[in-house]
Design an enzyme around this catalytic site. Sequence first.
Site, PDB file in Angstrom:
ATOM      1  N   SER A  10       0.839  -1.225  -0.091  1.00 19.78           N
ATOM      2  CA  SER A  10      -0.030   0.163   0.072  1.00 19.78           C
ATOM      3  C   SER A  10       0.956   1.244   0.018  1.00 19.78           C
ATOM      4  O   SER A  10       1.541   1.552   1.128  1.00 19.78           O
ATOM      5  CB  SER A  10      -0.824  -0.123   0.986  1.00 19.78           C
ATOM      6  OG  SER A  10      -1.341   1.250   1.340  1.00 19.78           O
ATOM      7  N   HIS A  35      -0.990  -1.110  -4.443  1.00 17.48           N
ATOM      8  CA  HIS A  35      -2.458  -0.982  -3.754  1.00 17.48           C
ATOM      9  C   HIS A  35      -2.503   0.586  -3.516  1.00 17.48           C
ATOM     10  O   HIS A  35      -1.759   1.150  -2.876  1.00 17.48           O
ATOM     11  CB  HIS A  35      -2.422  -1.780  -2.449  1.00 17.48           C
ATOM     12  CG  HIS A  35      -3.658  -1.579  -1.811  1.00 17.48           C
ATOM     13  ND1 HIS A  35      -4.866  -2.484  -2.122  1.00 17.48           N
ATOM     14  CD2 HIS A  35      -4.134  -0.866  -0.714  1.00 17.48           C
ATOM     15  CE1 HIS A  35      -5.997  -2.205  -1.275  1.00 17.48           C
ATOM     16  NE2 HIS A  35      -5.548  -1.055  -0.635  1.00 17.48           N
ATOM     17  N   ASP A  37      -4.628   3.552  -2.018  1.00 19.32           N
ATOM     18  CA  ASP A  37      -5.717   3.926  -1.320  1.00 19.32           C
ATOM     19  C   ASP A  37      -6.156   5.269  -1.472  1.00 19.32           C
ATOM     20  O   ASP A  37      -5.487   6.554  -1.390  1.00 19.32           O
ATOM     21  CB  ASP A  37      -5.147   3.811   0.167  1.00 19.32           C
ATOM     22  CG  ASP A  37      -4.938   2.440   0.519  1.00 19.32           C
ATOM     23  OD1 ASP A  37      -6.149   1.652   0.508  1.00 19.32           O
ATOM     24  OD2 ASP A  37      -4.084   2.018   1.030  1.00 19.32           O
ATOM     25  N   MET A  39      -8.858   7.968  -0.226  1.00 22.41           N
ATOM     26  CA  MET A  39      -9.721   8.491   0.913  1.00 22.41           C
ATOM     27  C   MET A  39     -10.273   9.885   0.659  1.00 22.41           C
ATOM     28  O   MET A  39      -9.708  10.685   0.119  1.00 22.41           O
ATOM     29  CB  MET A  39      -9.217   8.619   2.070  1.00 22.41           C
ATOM     30  CG  MET A  39      -8.297   6.878   2.417  1.00 22.41           C
ATOM     31  SD  MET A  39      -7.456   6.919   3.986  1.00 22.41           S
ATOM     32  CE  MET A  39      -6.852   5.396   3.878  1.00 22.41           C
ATOM     33  N   HIS A  71      -8.449   1.009  -4.590  1.00 28.41           N
ATOM     34  CA  HIS A  71      -9.173   0.864  -3.386  1.00 28.41           C
ATOM     35  C   HIS A  71      -9.793   2.011  -2.971  1.00 28.41           C
ATOM     36  O   HIS A  71      -9.305   2.952  -2.293  1.00 28.41           O
ATOM     37  CB  HIS A  71      -8.310   0.199  -2.159  1.00 28.41           C
ATOM     38  CG  HIS A  71      -9.262   0.119  -0.854  1.00 28.41           C
ATOM     39  ND1 HIS A  71      -8.586  -0.029   0.499  1.00 28.41           N
ATOM     40  CD2 HIS A  71     -10.520   0.165  -0.616  1.00 28.41           C
ATOM     41  CE1 HIS A  71      -9.385  -0.222   1.296  1.00 28.41           C
ATOM     42  NE2 HIS A  71     -10.735  -0.120   0.791  1.00 28.41           N
ATOM     43  N   MET A  73     -12.089   4.412  -1.079  1.00 29.26           N
ATOM     44  CA  MET A  73     -12.867   4.691   0.332  1.00 29.26           C
ATOM     45  C   MET A  73     -13.629   6.062   0.051  1.00 29.26           C
ATOM     46  O   MET A  73     -13.312   6.872   0.690  1.00 29.26           O
ATOM     47  CB  MET A  73     -11.752   4.722   1.442  1.00 29.26           C
ATOM     48  CG  MET A  73     -11.595   3.291   1.802  1.00 29.26           C
ATOM     49  SD  MET A  73      -9.783   3.274   2.629  1.00 29.26           S
ATOM     50  CE  MET A  73      -8.659   3.357   1.403  1.00 29.26           C
ATOM     51  N   MET A 142     -11.260  -6.092   4.937  1.00 31.48           N
ATOM     52  CA  MET A 142     -10.545  -5.164   5.707  1.00 31.48           C
ATOM     53  C   MET A 142     -10.345  -5.645   7.050  1.00 31.48           C
ATOM     54  O   MET A 142     -11.339  -6.193   7.613  1.00 31.48           O
ATOM     55  CB  MET A 142     -11.562  -3.847   5.731  1.00 31.48           C
ATOM     56  CG  MET A 142     -11.639  -2.799   4.473  1.00 31.48           C
ATOM     57  SD  MET A 142     -10.098  -2.427   3.817  1.00 31.48           S
ATOM     58  CE  MET A 142      -9.309  -1.625   5.096  1.00 31.48           C
ATOM     59  N   GLY A 147      -9.252   3.871   6.686  1.00 34.72           N
ATOM     60  CA  GLY A 147      -8.906   5.296   7.151  1.00 34.72           C
ATOM     61  C   GLY A 147      -7.545   5.544   7.445  1.00 34.72           C
ATOM     62  O   GLY A 147      -6.848   6.583   6.966  1.00 34.72           O
ATOM     63  N   PHE A 148      -6.936   4.601   7.758  1.00 35.14           N
ATOM     64  CA  PHE A 148      -5.368   4.866   8.601  1.00 35.14           C
ATOM     65  C   PHE A 148      -4.542   3.784   7.965  1.00 35.14           C
ATOM     66  O   PHE A 148      -5.030   2.652   8.171  1.00 35.14           O
ATOM     67  CB  PHE A 148      -5.285   5.558   9.690  1.00 35.14           C
ATOM     68  CG  PHE A 148      -6.325   6.469   9.928  1.00 35.14           C
ATOM     69  CD1 PHE A 148      -5.615   7.817   9.706  1.00 35.14           C
ATOM     70  CD2 PHE A 148      -7.485   6.384  10.426  1.00 35.14           C
ATOM     71  CE1 PHE A 148      -6.570   8.820   9.804  1.00 35.14           C
ATOM     72  CE2 PHE A 148      -8.477   7.460  10.522  1.00 35.14           C
ATOM     73  CZ  PHE A 148      -7.848   8.822  10.441  1.00 35.14           C
ATOM     74  N   GLY A 149      -3.171   3.777   7.701  1.00 32.89           N
ATOM     75  CA  GLY A 149      -2.218   2.888   7.805  1.00 32.89           C
ATOM     76  C   GLY A 149      -1.893   2.702   9.235  1.00 32.89           C
ATOM     77  O   GLY A 149      -2.154   3.359  10.141  1.00 32.89           O
ATOM     78  N   GLY A 150      -1.093   1.513   9.249  1.00 37.29           N
ATOM     79  CA  GLY A 150      -0.484   1.236  10.592  1.00 37.29           C
ATOM     80  C   GLY A 150      -1.328   0.749  11.576  1.00 37.29           C
ATOM     81  O   GLY A 150      -0.889   0.956  13.058  1.00 37.29           O
ATOM     82  N   ASP A 184      -6.654  -6.554   3.729  1.00 41.66           N
ATOM     83  CA  ASP A 184      -5.961  -5.373   3.740  1.00 41.66           C
ATOM     84  C   ASP A 184      -6.053  -4.679   5.350  1.00 41.66           C
ATOM     85  O   ASP A 184      -7.225  -4.455   5.781  1.00 41.66           O
ATOM     86  CB  ASP A 184      -6.825  -4.433   2.814  1.00 41.66           C
ATOM     87  CG  ASP A 184      -6.268  -3.057   2.883  1.00 41.66           C
ATOM     88  OD1 ASP A 184      -5.161  -2.705   3.396  1.00 41.66           O
ATOM     89  OD2 ASP A 184      -7.035  -2.189   2.192  1.00 41.66           O
TER      90      ASP A 184
HETATM   91  C1  DX5 Z   1      -6.636   1.500   5.268  1.00 43.12           C
HETATM   92  C2  DX5 Z   1      -6.030   1.251   4.000  1.00 43.12           C
HETATM   93  C3  DX5 Z   1      -4.828   0.154   3.873  1.00 43.12           C
HETATM   94  C4  DX5 Z   1      -3.444   0.531   4.801  1.00 43.12           C
HETATM   95  C5  DX5 Z   1      -3.029  -0.548   5.146  1.00 43.12           C
HETATM   96  O1  DX5 Z   1      -7.677   2.048   5.218  1.00 43.12           O
HETATM   97  O2  DX5 Z   1      -6.986   0.624   3.068  1.00 43.12           O
HETATM   98  O3  DX5 Z   1      -4.493  -0.169   2.457  1.00 43.12           O
HETATM   99  O4  DX5 Z   1      -2.877   1.303   4.192  1.00 43.12           O
HETATM  100  O5  DX5 Z   1      -1.694  -0.202   5.787  1.00 43.12           O
HETATM  101  P1  DX5 Z   1      -1.164  -1.138   6.979  1.00 43.12           P
HETATM  102  O6  DX5 Z   1      -0.490  -2.226   6.101  1.00 43.12           O
HETATM  103  O7  DX5 Z   1      -0.303  -0.425   7.674  1.00 43.12           O
HETATM  104  O8  DX5 Z   1      -2.136  -1.748   7.964  1.00 43.12           O
HETATM  105 ZN    ZN Z   2      -6.565  -0.396   1.073  1.00 44.62          ZN
END
Ligand code: DX5
Ligand code: ZN
Length: 235
Positions: A10, A35, A37, A39, A71, A73, A142, A147-150, A184
Amino acid sequence: MDKTFRIAPSILSANFAKLGQEIEDVITSGTDIVHFDVMDNHYVPNLTIGPLVCEAIRDVSKKVGALIDVHLMVKPVDRIIPDFAKAGANFITFHPEGSEHIDRSLALVRDCGCKSGLVFNPATPLSYLDYVMDKVDMILLMSVNPGFGGQKFIPSTLDKLKEVRARIDAHYEKTGRQIWLEVDGGVNATNIAEIARAGADTFVAGSAVFGAGKDTDPNRYNTVVKSLRDALATV
Ligand code: DX5
Ligand code: ZN
């Protein structure tokens, strides 16, 4: 039935000042899919990238042989789907909550020449699949709230993956058509084997992969990608 495992970094966690180079380096380290993302600060409480950035990375993605997996969102989805198709998306997935007419939006993605997919939040029921299995090329579960990575992987996703795997296998028995099962959120080298055993074949990983890149060494992602591949090899 094809049992290939695909890794989809991602780019949300990439260095955006060097996005093209990041994509080249991460894909040549042994990953498969970009990937992407999207948003909108409406469907999810964050704002990221749009068709302009997709277009900007399309050549480098093609050069290294990677598909672009968009993806969405966002809500609503229909207005923006053709823009991503024109900008080079290969897959376009969206959340059922983002569309008033899911069947129509899935058809629109394919009409635009892309592979289509539905995305399920942790609490979204799989019943949305009941009448559209023939219209999806990918199902994305999911394993965090979007909404957020990490964020941390939500363990109940494993049971949900098994349910989707059963639906996909039944569909394959009936039609001979493959549907990819992507997961994801919170995927890393420690949990990826278990996730694969539950039925996923395509793995999004953002922070786990890009978090490993601390310098400008083009091979900086080799070690983390190898650890993901080694874990998958045990499945
Ligand atoms: C979250 C995103 C994911 C996210 C994954 O809303 O759709 O793709 O970036 O990041 P990690 O692998 O850090 O959870
Ligand atoms: Zn994603």
